[in-house]
Scaffold this motif. Sequence first.
Motif, PDB file in Angstrom:
ATOM      1  N   CYS B  19     -14.049   8.372  -9.495  1.00 49.79           N
ATOM      2  CA  CYS B  19     -15.269   7.218  -9.884  1.00 49.79           C
ATOM      3  C   CYS B  19     -15.486   6.256  -8.521  1.00 49.79           C
ATOM      4  O   CYS B  19     -16.544   5.760  -8.343  1.00 49.79           O
ATOM      5  N   LYS B  20     -14.438   6.440  -7.656  1.00 48.74           N
ATOM      6  CA  LYS B  20     -14.132   5.573  -6.519  1.00 48.74           C
ATOM      7  C   LYS B  20     -14.206   4.021  -6.969  1.00 48.74           C
ATOM      8  O   LYS B  20     -14.609   3.281  -6.121  1.00 48.74           O
ATOM      9  N   ALA B  21     -13.986   3.477  -7.951  1.00 45.16           N
ATOM     10  CA  ALA B  21     -13.613   2.324  -8.107  1.00 45.16           C
ATOM     11  C   ALA B  21     -12.704   1.684  -7.298  1.00 45.16           C
ATOM     12  O   ALA B  21     -12.925   0.624  -6.754  1.00 45.16           O
ATOM     13  N   CYS B  22     -11.690   2.418  -6.835  1.00 42.12           N
ATOM     14  CA  CYS B  22     -10.453   2.015  -6.256  1.00 42.12           C
ATOM     15  C   CYS B  22     -11.235   1.546  -4.626  1.00 42.12           C
ATOM     16  O   CYS B  22     -10.627   0.599  -4.131  1.00 42.12           O
ATOM     17  N   VAL B 117      -7.189  -2.285  15.164  1.00 40.39           N
ATOM     18  CA  VAL B 117      -6.884  -1.170  13.828  1.00 40.39           C
ATOM     19  C   VAL B 117      -6.645  -1.880  12.643  1.00 40.39           C
ATOM     20  O   VAL B 117      -6.021  -2.747  12.550  1.00 40.39           O
ATOM     21  N   ASP B 118      -7.305  -1.169  11.699  1.00 45.18           N
ATOM     22  CA  ASP B 118      -7.001  -1.423  10.245  1.00 45.18           C
ATOM     23  C   ASP B 118      -6.635  -0.591   9.415  1.00 45.18           C
ATOM     24  O   ASP B 118      -6.832   0.585   9.715  1.00 45.18           O
ATOM     25  N   LYS B 119      -6.250  -0.884   8.178  1.00 46.95           N
ATOM     26  CA  LYS B 119      -5.836   0.081   7.330  1.00 46.95           C
ATOM     27  C   LYS B 119      -5.323  -0.501   5.636  1.00 46.95           C
ATOM     28  O   LYS B 119      -5.242  -2.067   5.989  1.00 46.95           O
ATOM     29  N   CYS B 120      -4.935   0.099   5.187  1.00 45.31           N
ATOM     30  CA  CYS B 120      -4.308  -0.250   3.708  1.00 45.31           C
ATOM     31  C   CYS B 120      -3.218  -1.143   4.117  1.00 45.31           C
ATOM     32  O   CYS B 120      -2.282  -0.935   4.712  1.00 45.31           O
ATOM     33  N   THR B 121      -3.051  -2.311   3.215  1.00 45.88           N
ATOM     34  CA  THR B 121      -1.853  -3.106   3.280  1.00 45.88           C
ATOM     35  C   THR B 121      -1.137  -3.205   2.012  1.00 45.88           C
ATOM     36  O   THR B 121      -0.300  -3.935   1.976  1.00 45.88           O
ATOM     37  N   PHE B 122      -1.461  -2.392   1.234  1.00 45.47           N
ATOM     38  CA  PHE B 122      -0.869  -2.241  -0.306  1.00 45.47           C
ATOM     39  C   PHE B 122      -1.266  -3.640  -0.946  1.00 45.47           C
ATOM     40  O   PHE B 122      -0.577  -4.139  -1.807  1.00 45.47           O
ATOM     41  N   CYS B 123      -2.387  -4.126  -0.377  1.00 48.23           N
ATOM     42  CA  CYS B 123      -2.731  -5.754  -0.742  1.00 48.23           C
ATOM     43  C   CYS B 123      -1.676  -6.603  -0.840  1.00 48.23           C
ATOM     44  O   CYS B 123      -1.213  -7.416  -1.853  1.00 48.23           O
ATOM     45  N   ALA B 124      -0.860  -6.903   0.456  1.00 48.96           N
ATOM     46  CA  ALA B 124       0.349  -7.293   0.519  1.00 48.96           C
ATOM     47  C   ALA B 124       0.115  -8.922  -0.087  1.00 48.96           C
ATOM     48  O   ALA B 124       1.115  -9.615  -0.583  1.00 48.96           O
ATOM     49  N   GLU B 137      -5.015  -2.278 -10.003  1.00 45.45           N
ATOM     50  CA  GLU B 137      -5.739  -2.966 -11.073  1.00 45.45           C
ATOM     51  C   GLU B 137      -6.890  -2.485 -11.558  1.00 45.45           C
ATOM     52  O   GLU B 137      -7.584  -2.614 -12.700  1.00 45.45           O
ATOM     53  N   THR B 138      -7.850  -1.769 -10.547  1.00 42.74           N
ATOM     54  CA  THR B 138      -9.277  -1.544 -10.876  1.00 42.74           C
ATOM     55  C   THR B 138      -9.362  -0.203 -11.828  1.00 42.74           C
ATOM     56  O   THR B 138     -10.278   0.100 -12.538  1.00 42.74           O
ATOM     57  N   CYS B 139      -8.295   0.735 -11.335  1.00 42.26           N
ATOM     58  CA  CYS B 139      -8.508   2.104 -11.672  1.00 42.26           C
ATOM     59  C   CYS B 139      -8.760   2.345 -13.314  1.00 42.26           C
ATOM     60  O   CYS B 139      -7.797   2.012 -13.867  1.00 42.26           O
ATOM     61  N   PRO B 140      -9.859   2.601 -13.512  1.00 43.60           N
ATOM     62  CA  PRO B 140     -10.025   2.779 -15.159  1.00 43.60           C
ATOM     63  C   PRO B 140      -9.177   4.095 -15.684  1.00 43.60           C
ATOM     64  O   PRO B 140      -9.007   3.723 -17.340  1.00 43.60           O
ATOM     65  N   SER B 141      -8.797   4.930 -15.049  1.00 37.43           N
ATOM     66  CA  SER B 141      -8.160   5.964 -15.802  1.00 37.43           C
ATOM     67  C   SER B 141      -6.647   6.070 -15.650  1.00 37.43           C
ATOM     68  O   SER B 141      -5.767   6.862 -15.554  1.00 37.43           O
ATOM     69  N   THR B 145       0.146   3.873 -10.155  1.00 36.20           N
ATOM     70  CA  THR B 145       1.312   3.115 -10.566  1.00 36.20           C
ATOM     71  C   THR B 145       1.998   2.513  -9.273  1.00 36.20           C
ATOM     72  O   THR B 145       2.367   3.490  -8.424  1.00 36.20           O
ATOM     73  N   PHE B 146       2.172   1.155  -9.406  1.00 30.83           N
ATOM     74  CA  PHE B 146       2.532   0.699  -8.053  1.00 30.83           C
ATOM     75  C   PHE B 146       3.745  -0.404  -8.536  1.00 30.83           C
ATOM     76  O   PHE B 146       3.957  -0.738  -9.695  1.00 30.83           O
ATOM     77  N   GLY B 147       4.803  -0.455  -7.736  1.00 30.82           N
ATOM     78  CA  GLY B 147       5.989  -0.828  -7.908  1.00 30.82           C
ATOM     79  C   GLY B 147       7.172  -0.809  -7.152  1.00 30.82           C
ATOM     80  O   GLY B 147       6.938  -0.319  -6.001  1.00 30.82           O
ATOM     81  N   ASP B 148       8.322  -1.340  -7.487  1.00 28.03           N
ATOM     82  CA  ASP B 148       9.307  -1.447  -6.581  1.00 28.03           C
ATOM     83  C   ASP B 148      10.384  -0.329  -6.966  1.00 28.03           C
ATOM     84  O   ASP B 148      10.917  -0.141  -7.978  1.00 28.03           O
ATOM     85  N   LEU B 149      10.635   0.820  -5.997  1.00 24.98           N
ATOM     86  CA  LEU B 149      11.553   1.716  -5.916  1.00 24.98           C
ATOM     87  C   LEU B 149      12.906   1.387  -6.361  1.00 24.98           C
ATOM     88  O   LEU B 149      13.531   1.975  -6.970  1.00 24.98           O
ATOM     89  N   THR B 150      13.297  -0.016  -5.766  1.00 21.40           N
ATOM     90  CA  THR B 150      14.858  -0.200  -6.198  1.00 21.40           C
ATOM     91  C   THR B 150      14.862  -1.022  -7.583  1.00 21.40           C
ATOM     92  O   THR B 150      16.037  -1.175  -7.987  1.00 21.40           O
ATOM     93  N   ASP B 151      13.670  -1.231  -8.046  1.00 18.53           N
ATOM     94  CA  ASP B 151      13.882  -1.666  -9.957  1.00 18.53           C
ATOM     95  C   ASP B 151      13.973  -0.634 -10.553  1.00 18.53           C
ATOM     96  O   ASP B 151      13.119  -0.103 -11.007  1.00 18.53           O
ATOM     97  N   PRO B 152      15.175  -0.262 -11.329  1.00 16.38           N
ATOM     98  CA  PRO B 152      15.205   0.804 -12.203  1.00 16.38           C
ATOM     99  C   PRO B 152      14.248   0.429 -13.379  1.00 16.38           C
ATOM    100  O   PRO B 152      14.146   1.553 -14.281  1.00 16.38           O
ATOM    101  N   ARG B 153      14.025  -0.710 -13.639  1.00 12.44           N
ATOM    102  CA  ARG B 153      13.164  -1.071 -14.869  1.00 12.44           C
ATOM    103  C   ARG B 153      11.617  -1.093 -14.575  1.00 12.44           C
ATOM    104  O   ARG B 153      10.876  -0.956 -15.626  1.00 12.44           O
TER     105      ARG B 153
END
Lengths: 322, 182
Positions: B19-22, B117-124, B137-141, B145-153
Amino acid sequence: MREPVWEFLIVNYLFLGGLSAGIFFVSAFCTWLQTDGKPVYPRIARTGALLAPWPVALGSFLLIFDLGKWWRFWKLFVIFRWESPMSIGSWLLLVFTGITLVNLFAWLTEDERNALFARIPARTPGRARILALNRDLGSWKRRLAMLGFPFAIGVGIYTGVLLGAVQARPFWNTNLVAQLFLFSALSTGTAALILARMVEKGPRDLAEFRFLYTLDICLILLEFFIVLPYLIHGQLSVLAVREALSLVLGGPFTFIFWGLFLGAGLLLPLAIELWEFKPVLMGSGTLHITRGLAMTAAGLVIFGGYVLRYVFVFAGQASGFR
Amino acid sequence: MANPKRYAMVLDSRKCIDCKACVVACKAENDVPPGVFRNRINAEHGGAFPRLRASFDPEQCHHCDNPSCVRVCPTGASFQREDGIVQVREADCIGCKYCMIACPYDARFFNEETRVVDKCTFCAHRVDRGELPACVETCPSKVRTFGDLTDPRSALHALLESRRYRVLKPQTGNGPQLYYLL
């Protein structure tokens, strides 16, 4: 195929940087080769010294002009990053260009120096200090040659390292590219000197040409024997490298690589130079100096050096991992 | 001292409906000029009518562990934050484009407006405020999933623990941090 990011300005720069490195190397070699305290081939040494700074200066200008923000180029010289070939290369270029300019000055005659300094307008601020620089650096020639050797080789090889260091582009990612670019740089420099000595009027010194031809034939052969393993190793390598090589083995760069670079730019001038050299090889006399042929061969070597960089810059960017 | 975070993204491509919402959300959030994009959907079509197949793989900068773009940058404008996010410091970029060539994912582009030069910043800028990247946040489907690899929760951690996944072009040795669920 992806759109190229680096285009003709980069091809020109890689070629011109290599050309200067080659010219300086041969000139310095001729300065270093001495008998009875005098250079054996002083005219080659002087021609090379006078020519060497200009291609690299033009190339550096093109490189800066190609930057998105060219006025920030000074940032290259306040930061040194040993991991970045471009960072190392910027410093090499700066030092090398400086050495070639001082070396040029050392080869100027007193009259030439005086004529040069006479052109400084009378109202120039600090004119007296500038005029004080008009010194005879003739005794520095050999030292400058020795100092310049590693930087000339550095500039010649760095253009290949710049490409070879990019692991994402399998067409480039081999140390053979650096060596190929180095020998090509030295060969184009030699050819430029053959051309320059040919253009100059007056009697030709056969010993000079014999030296330049010997050098160029050796360099072309070295180049050829790097192209062969480059292709053979690539074909025996992993899929990504084989796919990258297919760009020149049946792909869109095939004619440019085989016809223009290998055929017209390497093997044809080699054949001409060997023919000119044949009497020396056979021990039956001295080399032919056929002006038209010699200039054609030298022109083709320079053309081949340019095509080599064209193919590598564009084919390399078209290559990648799936 | 607390362990540094290590941000990554998990993508469940099978949920992607192209859908290209992202893509739109990223452009709006980061003011990306017309004609260029910080993220994209790689579409692949196969089969023959009536048995057709289509797959969609969202892609952007992989925020690699060992990023070749950072390595080749002559001025240090491309850099990696402690939390793994790879960024371009606009004030230091001279626009040589060496990083664009070095990126095996073609994730970088030349921004004609800023001339760097420009690129994705993970919306830092959002992540630093405790928010999610705009594409996530936008993806309707719920592909992303974004997160911290060091956080086991974290949800990201749970997905990588329970599902099989792959990364793209691991042979380049860059250590990409976009994980595609199988």
